[in-house]
Structures are given as C-alpha cells and as structure tokens.
Design an enzyme around this catalytic site. Structure first.
Site, short mmCIF file in Angstrom:
data_model
loop_
_atom_site.label_atom_id
_atom_site.label_comp_id
_atom_site.label_asym_id
_atom_site.label_seq_id
_atom_site.Cartn_x
_atom_site.Cartn_y
_atom_site.Cartn_z
N HIS A 17 0.82 -1.22 0.09
CA HIS A 17 0.02 -0.06 0.04
C HIS A 17 0.88 1.41 -0.03
CE1 HIS A 17 0.94 0.56 4.51
NE2 HIS A 17 0.67 -0.65 4.47
N ALA A 18 0.54 2.45 0.16
CA ALA A 18 1.29 3.84 -0.21
C ALA A 18 2.23 3.67 0.75
CB ALA A 18 0.22 4.75 0.32
#
Length: 92
Positions: A17-18
C-alpha cells in the site's frame, strides 16, 4: 549484459500500500539504475514509480520479480528485496 532478476515474497502484512510502496519506489529511484517490478508473470512496471507499483495490487505473500541492469544491479536488488520482504506494517 543480461538483466539481473530476483523473486521476492512480500512481507508487509497489508501488501504494498502507499507507505511501503513509497519506501520501495524511492529506493529504486535512488539506486540510479533502471529497475522493474512485476507481479507473478504480469507486465513489469518501473519500480521507481509509486503509482506503477501500487497499480500492481500486490498483497501480503504475493511473489514479485525484480529486474535491474547496471554495474550495481546485484547490490540494488539485494537492498530492494530486503525492503519488500520486511513487514513495514509491523513497524508502524
């Protein structure tokens, strides 16, 4: 010179994820050599592109293939493999 490749299992419990994708993409960019990442047998993307990396939808336990060409390819892939196999979510 043939590209150097490495297959790595994703360690972050929530996948790329980010935050872990940003760490990985920044390290790929800072390496100074072209690096790609592909999920399973999919199309490789530029590992220095956070959007490209996130677009792969890489989850915990998935396998990815890194590829790099250049003088320091082995060292760069070692560093990037360590980043990908670490559970960055456990450190938060």
């Amino acid at each position: 010179m043939a590209p150097t490749t490495r297959t790595v299992r994703i360690g972050s419990s929530h996948g790329l994820h980010a935050r872990p994708a940003k760490l990985f993409a920044a390290a790929a960019k800072d390496s100074g050599i072209p690096v790609t990442i592909a999920k399973d047998s999919g199309t490789p993307v530029n590992a220095a592109s956070i959007l490209g990396v996130i677009s792969l939808g890489i989850e915990h336990g998935d396998y990815v293939t890194l590829s790099a060409e250049g003088e320091n390819a082995v060292d760069v892939l070692d560093t990037l493999a360590d980043l990908l196999s670490t559970d960055h979510d456990a450190e938060a």
